[in-house]
Design a protein around this motif. Sequence first.
Motif, short mmCIF file in Angstrom:
data_model
loop_
_atom_site.label_atom_id
_atom_site.label_comp_id
_atom_site.label_asym_id
_atom_site.label_seq_id
_atom_site.Cartn_x
_atom_site.Cartn_y
_atom_site.Cartn_z
N GLU A 257 0.91 -1.17 -0.08
CA GLU A 257 -0.08 0.00 0.14
C GLU A 257 0.85 1.24 0.04
OE1 GLU A 257 -0.43 -2.60 1.87
OE2 GLU A 257 -2.18 -3.34 1.19
N LYS A 258 1.80 1.20 0.82
CA LYS A 258 2.72 2.50 0.99
C LYS A 258 3.52 2.47 -0.52
CE LYS A 258 6.18 4.79 3.72
NZ LYS A 258 6.89 4.91 5.10
N LEU A 259 4.16 1.33 -0.93
CA LEU A 259 4.68 1.44 -2.30
C LEU A 259 3.81 2.02 -3.18
CD1 LEU A 259 6.62 -2.03 -2.19
CD2 LEU A 259 7.74 0.31 -1.82
N MET A 260 2.46 1.61 -3.31
CA MET A 260 1.72 2.08 -4.22
C MET A 260 1.24 3.63 -4.19
SD MET A 260 1.16 -0.39 -6.25
CE MET A 260 0.05 0.28 -7.57
N GLU A 261 1.11 4.28 -3.00
CA GLU A 261 0.87 5.47 -2.54
C GLU A 261 2.15 6.34 -3.00
OE1 GLU A 261 0.22 5.70 1.72
OE2 GLU A 261 -1.52 4.57 1.37
N ASN A 262 3.36 5.95 -3.01
CA ASN A 262 4.42 6.56 -3.71
C ASN A 262 4.97 6.09 -4.80
OD1 ASN A 262 5.21 8.40 -0.99
ND2 ASN A 262 4.45 6.32 -0.19
N LYS A 263 4.25 5.94 -5.76
CA LYS A 263 4.73 5.06 -7.09
C LYS A 263 5.81 5.79 -7.85
CE LYS A 263 2.18 2.91 -10.00
NZ LYS A 263 1.27 2.31 -10.96
N SER A 264 5.66 7.13 -7.67
CA SER A 264 6.46 7.79 -8.41
C SER A 264 8.03 7.90 -7.75
CB SER A 264 6.24 9.41 -8.65
OG SER A 264 6.02 10.02 -7.19
N LEU A 265 8.13 7.47 -6.58
CA LEU A 265 9.26 7.33 -5.84
C LEU A 265 10.05 6.02 -5.83
CD1 LEU A 265 11.49 8.80 -4.07
CD2 LEU A 265 10.17 8.44 -1.99
N TYR A 266 9.02 5.00 -5.53
CA TYR A 266 9.44 3.83 -5.14
C TYR A 266 9.26 2.98 -6.40
CZ TYR A 266 9.70 5.10 -0.18
OH TYR A 266 9.83 5.68 1.13
N LEU A 267 8.19 3.29 -7.28
CA LEU A 267 7.92 2.17 -8.50
C LEU A 267 8.08 3.08 -9.88
CD1 LEU A 267 4.89 0.35 -6.72
CD2 LEU A 267 7.38 -0.34 -7.00
#
Length: 496
Positions: A257-267
């Motif tokens: 959930e946190k990865l998806m919330e910060n997709k531009s940074l983490y994904l």
Amino acid sequence: MASQIIGERRCFSFTWYIENFSFYWQNRGEEISAPVFIADTIERTKWKLSLHPEGDLIEKNDSMSFYLRREEDSKGPTDITIFFEISFLAADGSVLKSSGIHQYSFARGEGGGFPEILKKELFRSQKQQFLPEDILTARCRMWKKFGQIIEERQYFARTRIGIEWRSFVWRVPRFSICGKSTLNIKSVLNDEPVMTLNILATTTELQVILKDESLKSSIFHFQLLDSSGNKVEFLKQKIIFSEHQDYFFYLFSISKEKLMENKSLYLPNDILTLHCECSFTAGIVSDEMEKIFQGCPSLMQEENLACDDLDSKNTSLDLTKILQEDLESLYKENLLCDTKLKTKTRTFSAHKNILSARSPVFKAMFTHDMRERNSECVNIEDLDDDTVQRMLQYLYTATVPDLDWDSACNLYTAADKYEILSLKSKCSFFLKDNLSPDNACDLLILSDMHQDEDLKSRTEEFILNDEEIFDTKEWKLFMKTNVQLAADLMYLKLKK
């Protein structure tokens, strides 16, 4: 006879190096044994040292245990009484932890020693001192009770745990819809798989499937690479493989959930990118006596404790110290500074390149399109002057002298804010080591605020093991102001 007087007498000394000690696989009650040795100056008796990294089965505590055993086929009298001492040594031969000198009577086939010689918490907090280059050094000194040892003897033995090490980048494309990504780890010895690793994207877990039953333990260190190439801690785990278990699951530190919330940074482009280090062992590869010194004075003993390359290690330490002093001078003299850190009451000059190298947050400030990139000043009004000064000293020299409770708490907060992980860890160790009934509630609040599960669980354990805290004014105030934390703790207390 006083221990000091005994310690000044000639002795038989046995020093034991255990290489790659972090990879030990022994559970509670299991031991690592040194090569058997003969104390030829003590009636030619035969001995063996055994270390229990997770403690023995007798004492249920978080300590290492260490024993000296007289072998069944030992020469000498049926029973022999000696004085002996077991110590853990630093790289320069100085004593980090000693059992003290004790008297014991050994029959053939019997042993004696120390079930609580070293607390694991102390070992973890001073790991760099106890494990330079991942080598544990232990020494056993023995004295006759009756009569004198005429000539010094110094034996040196080495046990090496063999390891294989891998470093790789693992990319998981289409992470948002990916179910599983698989990777095989092979041994260079036979090119056969030893483990299969699966990233389970749905639950953000690592699944480890054991393929080679000869494996004893493994250490994984996964770091998430964000869109700027910065590394974020994702998983650090040691596995001791069990003969009854082939599958192991470990949760990553950042949820999907946190990865998806910060997709531009983490994904970026929906790709999860991990920098991975994986090391594993199939056990001990060498176990041998290395050196024997006869008739050496005790000073010689200290000089020969470390390996043959001690001079090069000392040179390396000297060069590191010089580098620290040079960087500290650069900071204190404000030479060629190109930025400033501004609190409410003071301004500190600094260097963007040093701050960027030591902190991913500062690096982002000075390299991305943020106002700090073109500004000569970074405003940090939420930190006090003392905390900023201590943080800068650590960034330049990797030292934090004269820590106390308040400064450690403030530094911990600063280190978390600027992602200075080594400083955060250092402050965490200090806080754990200095827990008391007066400050435990405050530390529980701090650890919860920063979502530090390790620090939080250690604090909860401390409070639960010291029930007098529940009768203090601090606890009554804590219950009123932190209802959920207090409720969670009471739930743990009822389950205990």
